[in-house]
Design a protein around this motif. Structure first.
Motif, mmCIF file in Angstrom:
data_model
loop_
_atom_site.group_PDB
_atom_site.id
_atom_site.type_symbol
_atom_site.label_atom_id
_atom_site.label_comp_id
_atom_site.label_asym_id
_atom_site.label_seq_id
_atom_site.Cartn_x
_atom_site.Cartn_y
_atom_site.Cartn_z
ATOM 1 N N LYS A 95 0.811 -1.217 0.003
ATOM 2 C CA LYS A 95 -0.031 -0.038 -0.059
ATOM 3 C C LYS A 95 0.683 1.339 0.032
ATOM 4 C CE LYS A 95 -3.700 -2.172 2.289
ATOM 5 N NZ LYS A 95 -4.479 -2.822 3.751
ATOM 6 N N ASP A 110 -9.624 0.805 0.498
ATOM 7 C CA ASP A 110 -8.996 0.066 1.487
ATOM 8 C C ASP A 110 -10.116 0.336 2.654
ATOM 9 O OD1 ASP A 110 -7.239 -1.720 2.623
ATOM 10 O OD2 ASP A 110 -6.353 -0.268 3.646
ATOM 11 N N GLU A 141 -5.630 -4.258 -1.122
ATOM 12 C CA GLU A 141 -6.989 -3.409 -0.730
ATOM 13 C C GLU A 141 -8.288 -4.036 -1.228
ATOM 14 O OE1 GLU A 141 -3.654 -0.353 -1.794
ATOM 15 O OE2 GLU A 141 -4.491 -2.314 -2.456
ATOM 16 N N SER A 171 -6.251 3.943 -3.056
ATOM 17 C CA SER A 171 -6.001 2.896 -2.329
ATOM 18 C C SER A 171 -6.635 3.081 -1.060
ATOM 19 C CB SER A 171 -4.501 2.806 -1.962
ATOM 20 O OG SER A 171 -4.105 1.927 -0.836
ATOM 21 N N ARG A 172 -6.814 4.360 -0.683
ATOM 22 C CA ARG A 172 -7.176 4.558 0.707
ATOM 23 C C ARG A 172 -8.595 4.495 0.633
ATOM 24 N NH1 ARG A 172 -3.370 9.652 1.570
ATOM 25 N NH2 ARG A 172 -1.590 8.638 2.647
#
Length: 184
Positions: free
Chosen positions: A61, A76, A106, A72-73
């Protein structure tokens, strides 16, 4: 538990934005306790083409591009997903596939449901997504929503047929069950 509704098209004037808002409205209207639904608009992230030397699954990540880090955040933070996917030329949209490939863990073991739209109800795109998500052991729920650009649209745009709400309800029930089981 958060379920992300991903708008999988980045095209201007896309049909998928209205579809995703309909999905969000239907999901929130159920009032299911313990579930939060959120739109994730792929277009807002401007995920670049995957050129990184480091395979995303091995990146832990940690991405070099800030747009990929933001993507990604967002991914995730979810326990499950609804892919609102168009079908382009009998397949999945390239930008969505690239964004999917840009990440790794993720996606791992997070359930996914599908709402597809296209001239042929996006059946082929949904089936291709089922093969793809298996790589990260994602649970793909059987119930899906297949929308036609001809039968589920009118002169004003997206106009889901009468039976579509029931199909959406069935898919949401299956997805929430899968998310609940995996998050016990």
């Amino acid at each position: 538990m958060k379920i992300g509704i991903i708008i999988g098209s980045i095209r201007d004037g896309r049909f998928g934005e209205a579809v995703a808002r309909w999905v969000l409205e239907g999901a929130r209207g159920r009032g299911t306790e313990g579930f939060e639904y959120e739109l994730i608009d792929l277009k807002e992230f401007n995920v670049p083409l995957l050129t990184s030397e480091v395979v995303p699954g091995a990146a832990n990540k940690q991405y070099h591009d800030p747009n990929v880090t933001a993507w990604s955040r967002a991914i995730d933070a979810c326990e499950g997903f609804i892919f609102v996917t168009p079908e382009y030329n009998h397949g999945i949209p390239g930008a969505f596939k690239n964004a999917y490939d840009a990440l790794g863990s993720e996606w791992y073991r997070k359930p996914v449901g599908f709402v597809g739209y296209g001239a042929s109800n996006a059946i082929r795109a949904i089936e291709q997504w089922r093969q793809i998500v298996s790589n990260f052991a994602q649970i793909d729920v059987r119930n899906q929503v297949e929308l036609s650009l001809f039968q589920d649209a009118d002169e004003n745009g997206f106009a889901p047929g009468e039976r579509r709400s029931g199909e959406l309800e069935n898919m949401l029930n299956s997805l929430e069950d899968a998310v609940s089981i995996l998050n016990k």
